[in-house]
Design a protein around this motif. Structure first.
Motif, PDB file in Angstrom:
ATOM      1  N   LEU A   1      41.942  24.405  18.956  1.00 16.03           N
ATOM      2  CA  LEU A   1      40.655  25.022  19.297  1.00 16.03           C
ATOM      3  C   LEU A   1      40.492  26.431  18.746  1.00 16.03           C
ATOM      4  CD1 LEU A   1      40.592  23.842  23.012  1.00 16.03           C
ATOM      5  CD2 LEU A   1      39.302  22.861  21.093  1.00 16.03           C
ATOM      6  N   ALA A   2      41.513  26.935  18.062  1.00 19.03           N
ATOM      7  CA  ALA A   2      41.486  28.306  17.523  1.00 19.03           C
ATOM      8  C   ALA A   2      41.212  29.319  18.624  1.00 19.03           C
ATOM      9  CB  ALA A   2      40.479  28.425  16.383  1.00 19.03           C
ATOM     10  N   VAL A   3      41.990  29.222  19.683  1.00 15.64           N
ATOM     11  CA  VAL A   3      41.856  30.107  20.848  1.00 15.64           C
ATOM     12  C   VAL A   3      42.489  31.454  20.533  1.00 15.64           C
ATOM     13  CG1 VAL A   3      42.699  30.432  23.215  1.00 15.64           C
ATOM     14  CG2 VAL A   3      41.811  28.209  22.491  1.00 15.64           C
ATOM     15  N   ASP A   4      41.799  32.540  20.918  1.00 14.48           N
ATOM     16  CA  ASP A   4      42.424  33.841  20.703  1.00 14.48           C
ATOM     17  C   ASP A   4      42.654  34.617  22.000  1.00 14.48           C
ATOM     18  OD1 ASP A   4      39.395  34.876  19.132  1.00 14.48           O
ATOM     19  OD2 ASP A   4      39.919  35.179  21.217  1.00 14.48           O
ATOM     20  N   ARG A   5      42.365  33.980  23.143  1.00 16.37           N
ATOM     21  CA  ARG A   5      42.677  34.590  24.432  1.00 16.37           C
ATOM     22  C   ARG A   5      42.816  33.475  25.460  1.00 16.37           C
ATOM     23  NH1 ARG A   5      38.409  38.560  26.734  1.00 16.37           N
ATOM     24  NH2 ARG A   5      37.960  38.411  24.536  1.00 16.37           N
ATOM     25  N   ILE A   6      43.737  33.665  26.403  1.00 16.59           N
ATOM     26  CA  ILE A   6      43.967  32.673  27.449  1.00 16.59           C
ATOM     27  C   ILE A   6      43.844  33.368  28.797  1.00 16.59           C
ATOM     28  CG2 ILE A   6      45.626  31.051  28.467  1.00 16.59           C
ATOM     29  CD1 ILE A   6      46.902  30.836  25.646  1.00 16.59           C
ATOM     30  N   LEU A   7      43.155  32.714  29.729  1.00 16.26           N
ATOM     31  CA  LEU A   7      43.073  33.180  31.102  1.00 16.26           C
ATOM     32  C   LEU A   7      43.872  32.227  31.970  1.00 16.26           C
ATOM     33  CD1 LEU A   7      39.217  33.776  31.399  1.00 16.26           C
ATOM     34  CD2 LEU A   7      40.967  35.394  30.661  1.00 16.26           C
ATOM     35  N   VAL A   8      44.627  32.777  32.897  1.00 15.12           N
ATOM     36  CA  VAL A   8      45.365  31.962  33.850  1.00 15.12           C
ATOM     37  C   VAL A   8      44.922  32.386  35.246  1.00 15.12           C
ATOM     38  CG1 VAL A   8      47.643  31.442  34.828  1.00 15.12           C
ATOM     39  CG2 VAL A   8      47.357  31.586  32.347  1.00 15.12           C
ATOM     40  N   GLY A   9      44.543  31.396  36.052  1.00 16.94           N
ATOM     41  CA  GLY A   9      44.106  31.667  37.413  1.00 16.94           C
ATOM     42  C   GLY A   9      45.254  32.178  38.264  1.00 16.94           C
ATOM     43  N   LEU A  10      44.991  33.252  38.997  1.00 17.52           N
ATOM     44  CA  LEU A  10      45.984  33.856  39.887  1.00 17.52           C
ATOM     45  C   LEU A  10      45.552  33.597  41.324  1.00 17.52           C
ATOM     46  CD1 LEU A  10      48.520  35.661  40.183  1.00 17.52           C
ATOM     47  CD2 LEU A  10      46.960  37.621  40.216  1.00 17.52           C
ATOM     48  N   PRO A  11      46.251  32.705  42.024  1.00 14.21           N
ATOM     49  CA  PRO A  11      45.874  32.394  43.402  1.00 14.21           C
ATOM     50  C   PRO A  11      46.358  33.484  44.370  1.00 14.21           C
ATOM     51  CG  PRO A  11      47.770  31.080  42.767  1.00 14.21           C
ATOM     52  CD  PRO A  11      47.371  31.897  41.558  1.00 14.21           C
TER      53      PRO A  11
ATOM     54  N   PRO B   1      47.463  36.383  23.653  1.00 14.17           N
ATOM     55  CA  PRO B   1      47.421  37.199  24.873  1.00 14.17           C
ATOM     56  C   PRO B   1      46.905  36.407  26.075  1.00 14.17           C
ATOM     57  CG  PRO B   1      46.309  38.313  23.058  1.00 14.17           C
ATOM     58  CD  PRO B   1      46.640  36.936  22.590  1.00 14.17           C
ATOM     59  N   VAL B   2      47.560  36.611  27.215  1.00  9.41           N
ATOM     60  CA  VAL B   2      47.199  35.929  28.454  1.00  9.41           C
ATOM     61  C   VAL B   2      46.789  36.982  29.479  1.00  9.41           C
ATOM     62  CG1 VAL B   2      48.058  34.530  30.371  1.00  9.41           C
ATOM     63  CG2 VAL B   2      48.726  33.969  28.031  1.00  9.41           C
ATOM     64  N   GLU B   3      45.691  36.699  30.158  1.00  4.77           N
ATOM     65  CA  GLU B   3      45.195  37.583  31.212  1.00  4.77           C
ATOM     66  C   GLU B   3      45.138  36.794  32.512  1.00  4.77           C
ATOM     67  OE1 GLU B   3      41.124  40.131  32.075  1.00  4.77           O
ATOM     68  OE2 GLU B   3      41.571  39.469  30.039  1.00  4.77           O
ATOM     69  N   LEU B   4      45.627  37.382  33.586  1.00  2.00           N
ATOM     70  CA  LEU B   4      45.563  36.746  34.897  1.00  2.00           C
ATOM     71  C   LEU B   4      44.232  37.096  35.553  1.00  2.00           C
ATOM     72  CD1 LEU B   4      49.196  37.547  35.815  1.00  2.00           C
ATOM     73  CD2 LEU B   4      48.248  35.254  35.867  1.00  2.00           C
ATOM     74  N   ILE B   5      43.577  36.096  36.150  1.00  2.00           N
ATOM     75  CA  ILE B   5      42.258  36.255  36.753  1.00  2.00           C
ATOM     76  C   ILE B   5      42.291  35.692  38.177  1.00  2.00           C
ATOM     77  CG2 ILE B   5      39.828  35.570  36.587  1.00  2.00           C
ATOM     78  CD1 ILE B   5      40.650  37.380  34.351  1.00  2.00           C
ATOM     79  N   ASP B   6      41.728  36.446  39.113  1.00  3.49           N
ATOM     80  CA  ASP B   6      41.626  35.997  40.509  1.00  3.49           C
ATOM     81  C   ASP B   6      40.870  34.673  40.551  1.00  3.49           C
ATOM     82  OD1 ASP B   6      41.150  35.591  43.201  1.00  3.49           O
ATOM     83  OD2 ASP B   6      40.390  37.612  43.563  1.00  3.49           O
ATOM     84  N   GLU B   7      41.487  33.675  41.157  1.00  9.21           N
ATOM     85  CA  GLU B   7      40.872  32.351  41.162  1.00  9.21           C
ATOM     86  C   GLU B   7      40.481  31.879  42.552  1.00  9.21           C
ATOM     87  OE1 GLU B   7      43.755  29.613  42.812  1.00  9.21           O
ATOM     88  OE2 GLU B   7      43.389  28.892  40.806  1.00  9.21           O
ATOM     89  N   ARG B   8      40.338  32.816  43.482  1.00 11.60           N
ATOM     90  CA  ARG B   8      39.931  32.415  44.834  1.00 11.60           C
ATOM     91  C   ARG B   8      38.614  31.653  44.788  1.00 11.60           C
ATOM     92  NH1 ARG B   8      40.764  38.033  47.925  1.00 11.60           N
ATOM     93  NH2 ARG B   8      40.711  38.765  45.796  1.00 11.60           N
ATOM     94  N   PHE B   9      38.558  30.564  45.500  1.00 11.22           N
ATOM     95  CA  PHE B   9      37.366  29.737  45.707  1.00 11.22           C
ATOM     96  C   PHE B   9      36.939  28.891  44.509  1.00 11.22           C
ATOM     97  CE2 PHE B   9      36.717  33.533  48.448  1.00 11.22           C
ATOM     98  CZ  PHE B   9      36.977  32.912  49.665  1.00 11.22           C
ATOM     99  N   THR B  10      37.633  28.958  43.364  1.00 12.99           N
ATOM    100  CA  THR B  10      37.164  28.194  42.197  1.00 12.99           C
ATOM    101  C   THR B  10      37.168  26.692  42.467  1.00 12.99           C
ATOM    102  OG1 THR B  10      39.368  28.247  41.195  1.00 12.99           O
ATOM    103  CG2 THR B  10      37.791  29.929  40.477  1.00 12.99           C
ATOM    104  N   THR B  11      38.205  26.196  43.109  1.00 12.31           N
ATOM    105  CA  THR B  11      38.265  24.757  43.386  1.00 12.31           C
ATOM    106  C   THR B  11      37.187  24.369  44.386  1.00 12.31           C
ATOM    107  OG1 THR B  11      40.624  24.725  42.900  1.00 12.31           O
ATOM    108  CG2 THR B  11      39.757  22.857  44.151  1.00 12.31           C
ATOM    109  N   ALA B  12      36.965  25.180  45.402  1.00  7.83           N
ATOM    110  CA  ALA B  12      35.925  24.880  46.395  1.00  7.83           C
ATOM    111  C   ALA B  12      34.539  24.897  45.753  1.00  7.83           C
ATOM    112  CB  ALA B  12      35.987  25.889  47.545  1.00  7.83           C
ATOM    113  N   ILE B  13      34.290  25.865  44.884  1.00  7.84           N
ATOM    114  CA  ILE B  13      33.000  25.939  44.191  1.00  7.84           C
ATOM    115  C   ILE B  13      32.822  24.715  43.293  1.00  7.84           C
ATOM    116  CG2 ILE B  13      31.687  27.200  42.442  1.00  7.84           C
ATOM    117  CD1 ILE B  13      33.025  29.775  43.632  1.00  7.84           C
ATOM    118  N   ALA B  14      33.876  24.346  42.570  1.00 14.43           N
ATOM    119  CA  ALA B  14      33.803  23.170  41.691  1.00 14.43           C
ATOM    120  C   ALA B  14      33.550  21.910  42.505  1.00 14.43           C
ATOM    121  CB  ALA B  14      35.096  23.042  40.883  1.00 14.43           C
TER     122      ALA B  14
END
Length: 135
Positions: A50-60, A88-101
């Motif tokens: 996919l030629a990705v140049d940034r990755i986000l990882v959910g931080l529970p 490069p990987v960035e951690l992102i707050d993932e509170r409520f993502t599953t509930a919203i989905a």
């Protein structure tokens, strides 16, 4: 901005989403099996494909913002992904993502069995779209 890959790690599945080529809209891409020994290679393959140049990882984190065992595991996973892909990987707050989905899938009439199959990718897309809107 190039493509961004979002990973929502869980104990069983890792939800995946990616932006379009313009980096504007998040699209769910399903999930990977978390305990698959080849999961890091599968992520590296996706990054290359996919030629990705940034990755986000959910931080529970908990509602109070306190990090527990799942957050420690997510931090370790993020470090492994960054080392394994060179992106490069960035951690992102993932509170409520599953509930919203889940709520969104229910509102669109997605049947329970189908929701189980697409929930992880949808949660990753919620995480990614939230990030895009903040940026």
């Amino acid at each position: 901005m190039g493509r961004i890959l979002a990973l929502d790690p869980g104990t069983v599945r890792i939800g995946i989403a990616v932006t379009d080529a313009a980096g504007i809209v998040a699209h769910p891409r399903g999930f990977l099996v978390a305990d698959d020994p080849a999961v890091l290679q599968q992520i590296a393959d996706l990054v290359a494909e996919l030629a990705v140049d940034r990755i986000l990882v959910g931080l529970p984190t908990g509602l109070s913002g306190i990090e527990g065992a799942a957050a420690v595991a997510a931090r370790e996973f993020a470090a492994e992904v960054e080392e394994g892909t060179g992106v490069p990987v960035e951690l992102i707050d993932e509170r409520f993502t599953t509930a919203i989905a889940e709520r969104s899938l229910i509102e669109t009439g997605t049947r329970r069995k189908r929701r189980k199959q697409v929930r992880d990718g949808a949660a990753a897309a919620v995480l990614l779209q939230g990030y895009l809107e903040r940026e």
